[in-house]
Design a protein around this motif. Sequence first.
Motif, PDB file in Angstrom:
ATOM      1  N   VAL A 132       0.851  -1.187   0.000  1.00  0.00           N
ATOM      2  CA  VAL A 132       0.000   0.000   0.000  1.00  0.00           C
ATOM      3  C   VAL A 132       0.891   1.243   0.000  1.00  0.00           C
ATOM      4  CG1 VAL A 132      -1.741   1.293   1.291  1.00  0.00           C
ATOM      5  CG2 VAL A 132      -1.802  -1.205   1.292  1.00  0.00           C
ATOM      6  N   PRO A 133       0.800   2.067  -1.035  1.00  0.00           N
ATOM      7  CA  PRO A 133       1.541   3.330  -1.006  1.00  0.00           C
ATOM      8  C   PRO A 133       1.018   4.229   0.116  1.00  0.00           C
ATOM      9  CG  PRO A 133       0.846   2.801  -3.238  1.00  0.00           C
ATOM     10  CD  PRO A 133       0.137   1.855  -2.320  1.00  0.00           C
ATOM     11  N   VAL A 134       1.944   4.886   0.803  1.00  0.00           N
ATOM     12  CA  VAL A 134       1.603   5.785   1.902  1.00  0.00           C
ATOM     13  C   VAL A 134       2.223   7.143   1.618  1.00  0.00           C
ATOM     14  CG1 VAL A 134       1.843   6.224   4.380  1.00  0.00           C
ATOM     15  CG2 VAL A 134       1.509   3.878   3.557  1.00  0.00           C
ATOM     16  N   LEU A 135       1.419   8.180   1.712  1.00  0.00           N
ATOM     17  CA  LEU A 135       1.899   9.555   1.568  1.00  0.00           C
ATOM     18  C   LEU A 135       1.756  10.226   2.922  1.00  0.00           C
ATOM     19  CD1 LEU A 135       0.869   8.574  -1.284  1.00  0.00           C
ATOM     20  CD2 LEU A 135       0.731  10.969  -1.841  1.00  0.00           C
ATOM     21  N   VAL A 136       2.760  10.981   3.332  1.00  0.00           N
ATOM     22  CA  VAL A 136       2.750  11.618   4.647  1.00  0.00           C
ATOM     23  C   VAL A 136       2.908  13.119   4.487  1.00  0.00           C
ATOM     24  CG1 VAL A 136       3.994  11.824   6.847  1.00  0.00           C
ATOM     25  CG2 VAL A 136       3.618   9.567   5.833  1.00  0.00           C
ATOM     26  N   ARG A 137       2.099  13.850   5.248  1.00  0.00           N
ATOM     27  CA  ARG A 137       2.194  15.309   5.326  1.00  0.00           C
ATOM     28  C   ARG A 137       2.271  15.708   6.789  1.00  0.00           C
ATOM     29  NH1 ARG A 137       2.443  14.299   0.499  1.00  0.00           N
ATOM     30  NH2 ARG A 137       1.468  15.480  -1.179  1.00  0.00           N
ATOM     31  N   SER A 138       2.994  16.771   7.065  1.00  0.00           N
ATOM     32  CA  SER A 138       3.020  17.296   8.430  1.00  0.00           C
ATOM     33  C   SER A 138       1.696  17.989   8.714  1.00  0.00           C
ATOM     34  CB  SER A 138       4.173  18.288   8.603  1.00  0.00           C
ATOM     35  OG  SER A 138       3.900  19.483   7.884  1.00  0.00           O
ATOM     36  N   GLY A 139       1.410  18.167   9.993  1.00  0.00           N
ATOM     37  CA  GLY A 139       0.205  18.904  10.361  1.00  0.00           C
ATOM     38  C   GLY A 139       0.202  20.297   9.767  1.00  0.00           C
ATOM     39  N   ARG A 140       1.351  20.941   9.733  1.00  0.00           N
ATOM     40  CA  ARG A 140       1.448  22.288   9.140  1.00  0.00           C
ATOM     41  C   ARG A 140       1.159  22.257   7.645  1.00  0.00           C
ATOM     42  NH1 ARG A 140       6.520  22.695  11.843  1.00  0.00           N
ATOM     43  NH2 ARG A 140       6.054  23.231  13.975  1.00  0.00           N
ATOM     44  N   GLU A 141       1.705  21.261   6.962  1.00  0.00           N
ATOM     45  CA  GLU A 141       1.442  21.142   5.526  1.00  0.00           C
ATOM     46  C   GLU A 141      -0.046  20.927   5.262  1.00  0.00           C
ATOM     47  OE1 GLU A 141       5.402  19.219   3.505  1.00  0.00           O
ATOM     48  OE2 GLU A 141       4.236  17.918   4.859  1.00  0.00           O
ATOM     49  N   LEU A 142      -0.662  20.066   6.056  1.00  0.00           N
ATOM     50  CA  LEU A 142      -2.086  19.812   5.839  1.00  0.00           C
ATOM     51  C   LEU A 142      -2.922  21.043   6.152  1.00  0.00           C
ATOM     52  CD1 LEU A 142      -3.502  17.438   4.632  1.00  0.00           C
ATOM     53  CD2 LEU A 142      -4.242  16.807   6.896  1.00  0.00           C
ATOM     54  N   ALA A 143      -2.537  21.793   7.167  1.00  0.00           N
ATOM     55  CA  ALA A 143      -3.245  23.051   7.461  1.00  0.00           C
ATOM     56  C   ALA A 143      -3.121  24.018   6.291  1.00  0.00           C
ATOM     57  CB  ALA A 143      -2.698  23.677   8.740  1.00  0.00           C
ATOM     58  N   ALA A 144      -1.935  24.072   5.672  1.00  0.00           N
ATOM     59  CA  ALA A 144      -1.744  24.948   4.510  1.00  0.00           C
ATOM     60  C   ALA A 144      -2.599  24.480   3.331  1.00  0.00           C
ATOM     61  CB  ALA A 144      -0.261  24.984   4.112  1.00  0.00           C
ATOM     62  N   VAL A 145      -2.726  23.166   3.139  1.00  0.00           N
ATOM     63  CA  VAL A 145      -3.583  22.644   2.078  1.00  0.00           C
ATOM     64  C   VAL A 145      -5.034  23.054   2.341  1.00  0.00           C
ATOM     65  CG1 VAL A 145      -4.518  20.524   1.055  1.00  0.00           C
ATOM     66  CG2 VAL A 145      -2.056  20.722   1.465  1.00  0.00           C
ATOM     67  N   ALA A 146      -5.474  22.873   3.573  1.00  0.00           N
ATOM     68  CA  ALA A 146      -6.857  23.221   3.924  1.00  0.00           C
ATOM     69  C   ALA A 146      -7.110  24.723   3.791  1.00  0.00           C
ATOM     70  CB  ALA A 146      -7.169  22.761   5.344  1.00  0.00           C
ATOM     71  N   GLY A 147      -6.106  25.520   4.031  1.00  0.00           N
ATOM     72  CA  GLY A 147      -6.261  26.972   3.914  1.00  0.00           C
ATOM     73  C   GLY A 147      -5.991  27.513   2.525  1.00  0.00           C
ATOM     74  N   GLY A 148      -5.512  26.669   1.619  1.00  0.00           N
ATOM     75  CA  GLY A 148      -5.091  27.149   0.306  1.00  0.00           C
ATOM     76  C   GLY A 148      -5.953  26.715  -0.857  1.00  0.00           C
ATOM     77  N   ASN A 149      -7.117  26.152  -0.583  1.00  0.00           N
ATOM     78  CA  ASN A 149      -7.961  25.671  -1.674  1.00  0.00           C
ATOM     79  C   ASN A 149      -8.551  26.851  -2.447  1.00  0.00           C
ATOM     80  OD1 ASN A 149      -9.994  24.572  -3.324  1.00  0.00           O
ATOM     81  ND2 ASN A 149     -10.379  22.916  -1.876  1.00  0.00           N
ATOM     82  N   PRO A 150      -8.189  26.998  -3.720  1.00  0.00           N
ATOM     83  CA  PRO A 150      -8.677  28.149  -4.487  1.00  0.00           C
ATOM     84  C   PRO A 150     -10.170  28.089  -4.804  1.00  0.00           C
ATOM     85  CG  PRO A 150      -7.453  26.661  -5.913  1.00  0.00           C
ATOM     86  CD  PRO A 150      -7.301  26.142  -4.505  1.00  0.00           C
TER      87      PRO A 150
END
Length: 179
Positions: A72-90
């Motif tokens: 199973v491929p696993v991708l990991v993001r830091s909590g900060r990265e995920l917060a930036a993704v959640a805050g950056g959705n255009p």
Amino acid sequence: MDRWVALLRGVNVGGAKVAMADLRRLVTGLGHHDAQTYLQSGNVVFGSTVRDADALARGIERAIADELGLTVPVLVRSGRELAAVAGGNPYAGREDDPTRLMVVFLATAPDPAAVAALTVPDGENVAFTVAGREVYLHHPDGGYGRSRFTNNHLEKKLGVVATTRNWRSVRALAGMSTG
């Protein structure tokens, strides 16, 4: 200790079957702390003193292979990265229905030429934005389930491993990983 989010590709949605209790146990068994899963689709938030996302992903992949016999491929993001993704959705500001918004997480940033060549299949109304290792999707006329602009399509066109989460899941995981 940093907070991390591991996103497993294709788990419990037509692919490999992994019980979330097993996932929490595996992650904890690797020496990580406070492992919490979200839904049944291979999302686990945890704390760790390890600061290398690739090493975390490889460790979880190896544990799943060794203990469950699954690749199973696993991708990991830091909590900060995920917060930036959640805050950056255009598209978040122009869509009230979270089922019409998706984020595709990529293992690595795609080749710029592949991004430039990426197009929506004929007859579909999908807006997309590639931002680093994420692709934001907006399906204004309907859900992701009826689209051909899918995780598999993006993996093929961009040449990288990917896993897709709906907007509700992205926001929930961001909250779990930062709060």
